[in-house]
Scaffold this motif. Structure first.
Motif, PDB file in Angstrom:
ATOM      1  N   ALA A   1      -1.184   2.721  -1.584  1.00 42.72           N
ATOM      2  CA  ALA A   1      -1.957   3.535  -0.644  1.00 42.72           C
ATOM      3  C   ALA A   1      -1.798   5.004  -1.009  1.00 42.72           C
ATOM      4  O   ALA A   1      -0.746   5.430  -1.479  1.00 42.72           O
ATOM      5  N   LYS A   2      -2.859   5.749  -0.781  1.00 38.45           N
ATOM      6  CA  LYS A   2      -2.832   7.188  -1.013  1.00 38.45           C
ATOM      7  C   LYS A   2      -2.033   7.881   0.084  1.00 38.45           C
ATOM      8  O   LYS A   2      -1.756   7.310   1.134  1.00 38.45           O
ATOM      9  N   ARG A   3      -1.746   9.142  -0.161  1.00 39.14           N
ATOM     10  CA  ARG A   3      -1.062   9.987   0.817  1.00 39.14           C
ATOM     11  C   ARG A   3      -1.883  10.054   2.105  1.00 39.14           C
ATOM     12  O   ARG A   3      -3.106  10.076   2.083  1.00 39.14           O
ATOM     13  N   LYS A   4      -1.183  10.075   3.249  1.00 37.46           N
ATOM     14  CA  LYS A   4      -1.787  10.221   4.586  1.00 37.46           C
ATOM     15  C   LYS A   4      -2.723   9.056   4.933  1.00 37.46           C
ATOM     16  O   LYS A   4      -3.741   9.226   5.585  1.00 37.46           O
ATOM     17  N   THR A   5      -2.362   7.849   4.505  1.00 37.20           N
ATOM     18  CA  THR A   5      -3.121   6.654   4.847  1.00 37.20           C
ATOM     19  C   THR A   5      -2.457   5.972   6.032  1.00 37.20           C
ATOM     20  O   THR A   5      -1.248   5.735   6.017  1.00 37.20           O
ATOM     21  N   LEU A   6      -3.233   5.661   7.050  1.00 35.81           N
ATOM     22  CA  LEU A   6      -2.711   4.898   8.182  1.00 35.81           C
ATOM     23  C   LEU A   6      -2.772   3.415   7.815  1.00 35.81           C
ATOM     24  O   LEU A   6      -3.852   2.853   7.644  1.00 35.81           O
ATOM     25  N   LEU A   7      -1.610   2.812   7.689  1.00 32.39           N
ATOM     26  CA  LEU A   7      -1.526   1.397   7.355  1.00 32.39           C
ATOM     27  C   LEU A   7      -1.564   0.537   8.613  1.00 32.39           C
ATOM     28  O   LEU A   7      -2.053  -0.590   8.582  1.00 32.39           O
ATOM     29  N   THR A   8      -1.019   1.061   9.688  1.00 28.63           N
ATOM     30  CA  THR A   8      -1.031   0.382  10.983  1.00 28.63           C
ATOM     31  C   THR A   8      -1.428   1.414  12.030  1.00 28.63           C
ATOM     32  O   THR A   8      -0.933   2.536  12.020  1.00 28.63           O
ATOM     33  N   VAL A   9      -2.308   1.016  12.939  1.00 30.64           N
ATOM     34  CA  VAL A   9      -2.790   1.904  14.000  1.00 30.64           C
ATOM     35  C   VAL A   9      -2.377   1.303  15.336  1.00 30.64           C
ATOM     36  O   VAL A   9      -2.443   0.079  15.523  1.00 30.64           O
ATOM     37  N   ALA A  10      -1.970   2.159  16.257  1.00 28.23           N
ATOM     38  CA  ALA A  10      -1.622   1.683  17.601  1.00 28.23           C
ATOM     39  C   ALA A  10      -2.791   0.886  18.165  1.00 28.23           C
ATOM     40  O   ALA A  10      -3.948   1.264  18.016  1.00 28.23           O
TER      41      ALA A  10
END
Length: 192
Positions: A33-42
């Motif tokens: 994953a690239k920098r500042k990637t949200l892998l999990t979101v609330a």
């Protein structure tokens, strides 16, 4: 690269017999994953357990007023993700975000469940890893309730001396509860 790091970590937690290791290692897939990637979101279900081979990530909470609370950092070689959401199969209350470009191995919930059911030693290793993680969370709670910002910072540097070079200072400030605009002054005032 990642599988040998994973094997070293597993051996340190609870060594597995060859057949157990073969089954466990078979469920992991490369992921980046690239920098500042949200892998999990609330609000979403965590679908994976991550093993960090490279990079730095954080788990954070966002309240109703959009205030962030950085809860943990993860970096190689360690497990990552929103573990309670994964294992309880409930929507996450937290975000899991890359702070730098990151390389992982990841295993799906279904694959982990299957391998733990078929290989009790893998379940034992997983329980031990979770117990170590819980121990770290309890330590963090003591820090939050009893320690000054200076003591929290020293503790963080004791656990992770390289953290200043890999995590942007605004996230470190958030983690220890210091205003980001004063973090440099705060950091320079502490004798480590």
């Amino acid at each position: 690269m990642g599988l040998s790091q994973l094997e070293q970590l597993v051996r340190a937690i609870h060594p597995l017999a060859d057949a157990d290791w073969a089954a466990f290692s078979d469920v992991w897939r490369p992921f980046s994953a690239k920098r500042k990637t949200l892998l999990t979101v609330a609000g979403e279900l965590e679908g994976y357990l991550y093993f960090v081979a490279e990079g730095v990530q954080r788990v954070y909470y966002l309240d109703e007023q959009d205030r962030e609370a950085t809860l943990i950092f993860s970096y190689a070689p360690s497990f990552g993700g929103v573990i309670d959401s994964l294992l309880l199969q409930q929507p996450s209350r937290y975000y899991f975000e890359t702070l730098t470009p990151s390389i992982f191995l990841r295993a799906s919930y279904a694959d982990l469940q299957t391998v733990m059911l078929r290989h009790p030693a893998v379940e034992t290793m997983t329980r031990k890893a979770l117990t170590q993680a819980l121990s770290g969370v309890l330590e963090r709670l003591v820090e939050l309730q009893c320690y000054s910002a200076t003591d929290k910072f020293r503790g963080l540097l004791r656990r992770s001396p390289h953290i200043l070079q890999v995590v942007p200072h605004k996230y470190l400030a958030n983690y220890i509860g210091v205003d980001p605009t004063n973090f440099s002054k705060f950091m320079n005032s502490i004798k480590v």
